[in-house]
Write a protein that holds these residues in place. Structure first.
Motif, PDB file in Angstrom:
ATOM      1  N   ALA A 203       0.803  -1.229   0.000  1.00  0.00           N
ATOM      2  CA  ALA A 203       0.000   0.000   0.000  1.00  0.00           C
ATOM      3  C   ALA A 203       0.832   1.272   0.000  1.00  0.00           C
ATOM      4  O   ALA A 203       0.400   2.307  -0.521  1.00  0.00           O
ATOM      5  N   SER A 204       2.024   1.220   0.572  1.00  0.00           N
ATOM      6  CA  SER A 204       2.853   2.432   0.611  1.00  0.00           C
ATOM      7  C   SER A 204       3.256   2.895  -0.775  1.00  0.00           C
ATOM      8  O   SER A 204       3.572   4.070  -0.975  1.00  0.00           O
ATOM      9  N   ALA A 205       3.241   1.977  -1.741  1.00  0.00           N
ATOM     10  CA  ALA A 205       3.595   2.335  -3.118  1.00  0.00           C
ATOM     11  C   ALA A 205       2.373   2.755  -3.932  1.00  0.00           C
ATOM     12  O   ALA A 205       2.501   3.103  -5.106  1.00  0.00           O
ATOM     13  N   GLY A 206       1.183   2.717  -3.316  1.00  0.00           N
ATOM     14  CA  GLY A 206      -0.030   3.146  -3.993  1.00  0.00           C
ATOM     15  C   GLY A 206      -0.745   2.002  -4.697  1.00  0.00           C
ATOM     16  O   GLY A 206      -0.352   0.834  -4.579  1.00  0.00           O
ATOM     17  N   ARG A 207      -1.801   2.345  -5.426  1.00  0.00           N
ATOM     18  CA  ARG A 207      -2.615   1.348  -6.131  1.00  0.00           C
ATOM     19  C   ARG A 207      -2.672   1.629  -7.628  1.00  0.00           C
ATOM     20  O   ARG A 207      -3.608   1.214  -8.310  1.00  0.00           O
ATOM     21  N   SER A 208      -1.702   2.342  -8.123  1.00  0.00           N
ATOM     22  CA  SER A 208      -1.611   2.591  -9.556  1.00  0.00           C
ATOM     23  C   SER A 208      -0.131   2.591  -9.911  1.00  0.00           C
ATOM     24  O   SER A 208       0.716   2.217  -9.107  1.00  0.00           O
ATOM     25  N   GLY A 209       0.192   2.989 -11.128  1.00  0.00           N
ATOM     26  CA  GLY A 209       1.588   3.071 -11.527  1.00  0.00           C
ATOM     27  C   GLY A 209       2.309   1.739 -11.395  1.00  0.00           C
ATOM     28  O   GLY A 209       1.759   0.670 -11.664  1.00  0.00           O
ATOM     29  N   LEU A 210       3.553   1.816 -10.965  1.00  0.00           N
ATOM     30  CA  LEU A 210       4.394   0.625 -10.874  1.00  0.00           C
ATOM     31  C   LEU A 210       3.802  -0.421  -9.941  1.00  0.00           C
ATOM     32  O   LEU A 210       3.915  -1.626 -10.190  1.00  0.00           O
ATOM     33  N   ALA A 211       3.144   0.018  -8.864  1.00  0.00           N
ATOM     34  CA  ALA A 211       2.549  -0.940  -7.919  1.00  0.00           C
ATOM     35  C   ALA A 211       1.486  -1.790  -8.598  1.00  0.00           C
ATOM     36  O   ALA A 211       1.450  -3.020  -8.452  1.00  0.00           O
ATOM     37  N   ALA A 212       0.607  -1.156  -9.363  1.00  0.00           N
ATOM     38  CA  ALA A 212      -0.442  -1.899 -10.070  1.00  0.00           C
ATOM     39  C   ALA A 212       0.152  -2.811 -11.134  1.00  0.00           C
ATOM     40  O   ALA A 212      -0.308  -3.937 -11.342  1.00  0.00           O
ATOM     41  N   GLN A 213       1.187  -2.331 -11.819  1.00  0.00           N
ATOM     42  CA  GLN A 213       1.813  -3.124 -12.860  1.00  0.00           C
ATOM     43  C   GLN A 213       2.494  -4.363 -12.281  1.00  0.00           C
ATOM     44  O   GLN A 213       2.559  -5.410 -12.935  1.00  0.00           O
ATOM     45  N   SER A 214       3.010  -4.257 -11.069  1.00  0.00           N
ATOM     46  CA  SER A 214       3.640  -5.406 -10.417  1.00  0.00           C
ATOM     47  C   SER A 214       2.598  -6.454 -10.035  1.00  0.00           C
ATOM     48  O   SER A 214       2.845  -7.660 -10.140  1.00  0.00           O
ATOM     49  N   ILE A 215       1.436  -6.003  -9.579  1.00  0.00           N
ATOM     50  CA  ILE A 215       0.350  -6.929  -9.248  1.00  0.00           C
ATOM     51  C   ILE A 215      -0.183  -7.602 -10.503  1.00  0.00           C
ATOM     52  O   ILE A 215      -0.596  -8.769 -10.480  1.00  0.00           O
ATOM     53  N   ALA A 216      -0.172  -6.885 -11.627  1.00  0.00           N
ATOM     54  CA  ALA A 216      -0.816  -7.364 -12.850  1.00  0.00           C
ATOM     55  C   ALA A 216      -0.321  -8.732 -13.284  1.00  0.00           C
ATOM     56  O   ALA A 216      -1.120  -9.615 -13.628  1.00  0.00           O
ATOM     57  N   ALA A 217       0.995  -8.931 -13.293  1.00  0.00           N
ATOM     58  CA  ALA A 217       1.534 -10.208 -13.762  1.00  0.00           C
ATOM     59  C   ALA A 217       1.020 -11.361 -12.906  1.00  0.00           C
ATOM     60  O   ALA A 217       0.692 -12.441 -13.420  1.00  0.00           O
ATOM     61  N   ILE A 218       0.926 -11.136 -11.596  1.00  0.00           N
ATOM     62  CA  ILE A 218       0.438 -12.169 -10.675  1.00  0.00           C
ATOM     63  C   ILE A 218      -1.052 -12.404 -10.886  1.00  0.00           C
ATOM     64  O   ILE A 218      -1.527 -13.547 -10.947  1.00  0.00           O
ATOM     65  N   ASP A 219      -1.804 -11.322 -11.013  1.00  0.00           N
ATOM     66  CA  ASP A 219      -3.249 -11.422 -11.238  1.00  0.00           C
ATOM     67  C   ASP A 219      -3.547 -12.176 -12.527  1.00  0.00           C
ATOM     68  O   ASP A 219      -4.435 -13.050 -12.567  1.00  0.00           O
ATOM     69  N   ILE A 220      -2.829 -11.871 -13.581  1.00  0.00           N
ATOM     70  CA  ILE A 220      -3.048 -12.539 -14.864  1.00  0.00           C
ATOM     71  C   ILE A 220      -2.724 -14.020 -14.756  1.00  0.00           C
ATOM     72  O   ILE A 220      -3.419 -14.874 -15.320  1.00  0.00           O
ATOM     73  N   ALA A 221      -1.671 -14.363 -13.988  1.00  0.00           N
ATOM     74  CA  ALA A 221      -1.329 -15.770 -13.790  1.00  0.00           C
ATOM     75  C   ALA A 221      -2.437 -16.513 -13.049  1.00  0.00           C
ATOM     76  O   ALA A 221      -2.727 -17.681 -13.350  1.00  0.00           O
ATOM     77  N   LEU A 222      -3.084 -15.853 -12.100  1.00  0.00           N
ATOM     78  CA  LEU A 222      -4.187 -16.483 -11.376  1.00  0.00           C
ATOM     79  C   LEU A 222      -5.374 -16.752 -12.301  1.00  0.00           C
ATOM     80  O   LEU A 222      -6.029 -17.799 -12.218  1.00  0.00           O
ATOM     81  N   TRP A 223      -5.669 -15.812 -13.186  1.00  0.00           N
ATOM     82  CA  TRP A 223      -6.762 -16.018 -14.140  1.00  0.00           C
ATOM     83  C   TRP A 223      -6.412 -17.130 -15.126  1.00  0.00           C
ATOM     84  O   TRP A 223      -7.269 -17.952 -15.493  1.00  0.00           O
ATOM     85  N   ASP A 224      -5.154 -17.167 -15.574  1.00  0.00           N
ATOM     86  CA  ASP A 224      -4.724 -18.229 -16.470  1.00  0.00           C
ATOM     87  C   ASP A 224      -4.854 -19.584 -15.779  1.00  0.00           C
ATOM     88  O   ASP A 224      -5.338 -20.558 -16.375  1.00  0.00           O
ATOM     89  N   LEU A 225      -4.472 -19.646 -14.516  1.00  0.00           N
ATOM     90  CA  LEU A 225      -4.572 -20.881 -13.738  1.00  0.00           C
ATOM     91  C   LEU A 225      -6.029 -21.337 -13.630  1.00  0.00           C
ATOM     92  O   LEU A 225      -6.345 -22.518 -13.823  1.00  0.00           O
ATOM     93  N   LYS A 226      -6.914 -20.404 -13.347  1.00  0.00           N
ATOM     94  CA  LYS A 226      -8.336 -20.757 -13.203  1.00  0.00           C
ATOM     95  C   LYS A 226      -8.900 -21.308 -14.512  1.00  0.00           C
ATOM     96  O   LYS A 226      -9.637 -22.305 -14.518  1.00  0.00           O
TER      97      LYS A 226
END
Length: 377
Positions: free
Chosen positions: A99-122
């Motif tokens: 949360a200290s890095a925010g919820r947009s920008g680089l922080a959101a982009q870092s989450i994106a790869a993990i989120d996409i992997a979870l959807w691919d897994l499902k």
């Protein structure tokens, strides 16, 4: 809460993809950026106790790759032991972990790869292409090519590339504009339109390099070319300027690829600042956020043309109610074993489960950083 399965391990890797030649758009010609020679990808591979796996990726151009990797490695451990089915909840958990890095920008982009992997897994676990898991509206999507229309390329090369794209069955061509010499822009657009014919879908992209007066003048000058859209005529965050331009011109306005959260899109949508929105799932935080935005866009009857990363966006575009476009880039071909089928102006959704992608040996060889979280069998 009873878990159907649990995340056992996460592998993160930073992969540097070299481009065949330096690439320049209007941002380079105006001196704001250097030519692009590589793209840095963040890959996330996730496995569960039940033996299911998924892969996702994000990327950065010119800067940000090491930061994305470092942030992802910092927050990913909170997923170990979690049920991978609960993707929305896990997105929020990852966001609060960083949360200290925010919820947009680089922080959101870092989450994106993990989120996409979870959807691919499902989707893989369900035995379905991701588009089908998301309730596909179609089995193929209109596609247009961007790879061959950059400003570093001489006009004759751009013309040859445009003809090759049409001959390959690609449904549209986008070329870069925003040259400091507006007459050069007009020369290139005129030549491409004449080569492709009046009926062939043609888009232009100024990469945010016009100010408001120039955008209006150029927009008016381009009206007679029957363009499918004018992309990023103004600064990405100038919603007011885009709204005024959209109201003044008959040619549709497209923008949004640089925005990194759903919240940033709200002003764009509320002001009616774009006829076509161009979200990028790896930039706005992954598929979870992309789907939220798609619902808002559909409610306003907006066109959809996701930016870059066609291996992801083909599935997301196929699930959009309105008829979308997907952007064809051949740059990513060395990363994946599979190829997407294009015919009659459209890109077919693959029948393979999930995203339907497998990393090549070259992608593995181009890995510069790795992090393993949890215990992989």
């Amino acid at each position: 809460m009873t878990a159907l399965d649990r995340v056992a391990w996460i592998d993160l890797s930073s992969v540097t993809l070299p481009l065949a030649a330096p690439v320049s758009d209007a941002k380079v010609l105006t001196g704001r950026q250097r030519p692009m020679t590589e793209v840095v990808f963040l890959f996330a591979e996730i496995g569960t106790e039940g033996g299911h796996e998924g892969i996702g990726f994000g990327y950065s151009k010119r800067a940000g790759g090491p930061g994305q990797f470092a942030h992802a490695a910092e927050i990913a451990p909170v997923l170990i032991g979690e049920d991978p089915n609960d993707i929305g909840r896990l997105w929020t958990k990852l966001a609060w972990a960083g949360a200290s890095a925010g919820r947009s920008g680089l922080a959101a982009q870092s989450i994106a790869a993990i989120d996409i992997a979870l959807w691919d897994l499902k989707a893989r676990r369900a035995g379905l292409p991701l588009a089908k898991l998301l309730d596909a509206h179609r089995d193929s999507v209109r596609c247009y090519d961007t790879s061959g229309g950059f400003l570093h390329a001489p006009l004759e090369e751009v013309l040859e590339n445009a003809e090759a794209s049409a001959a390959a069955g690609i449904g549209g061509v986008k070329i870069k504009v925003g040259h400091p010499d507006h007459a050069e822009d007009m020369r290139r657009v005129t030549a491409v339109r004449e080569r492709l014919g009046d009926a062939f879908p043609l888009m232009v992209d100024a990469n945010q390099q016009w100010d408001r007066p120039a955008a209006l003048r150029m927009g008016r000058a381009l009206e007679d070319f029957g363009l499918t859209w004018i992309e990023e005529p103004l600064d990405a965050y100038d919603a007011e300027g885009h709204a005024a331009l959209a109201a003044a011109l008959d040619t549709p306005i497209a923008t949004g690829e640089m925005l990194t959260s759903v919240a940033e899109y709200c002003e764009l949508i509320d002001r009616r600042a774009a006829d076509v929105i161009q979200p990028d799932a790896p930039r706005i935080g992954g598929i979870t956020n992309f789907l939220k935005l798609a619902t808002l866009a559909d409610h306003r009857h907006l066109g959809l043309a996701p930016h870059f990363a066609m291996q992801i966006h083909l599935h997301l575009a196929a699930a959009y109610p309105g008829e979308p476009w997907v952007e064809h880039f051949d740059w990513l071909d060395p990363l994946f074993e599979e190829r997407l089928t294009i015919r009659d102006g459209r890109m077919d959704v693959p029948a393979r489960p999930g995203l339907g992608i497998t990393l090549t040996g070259r992608a593995r060889a181009w890995t510069t950083q790795r992090a393993r979280i949890g215990a992989r069998p």
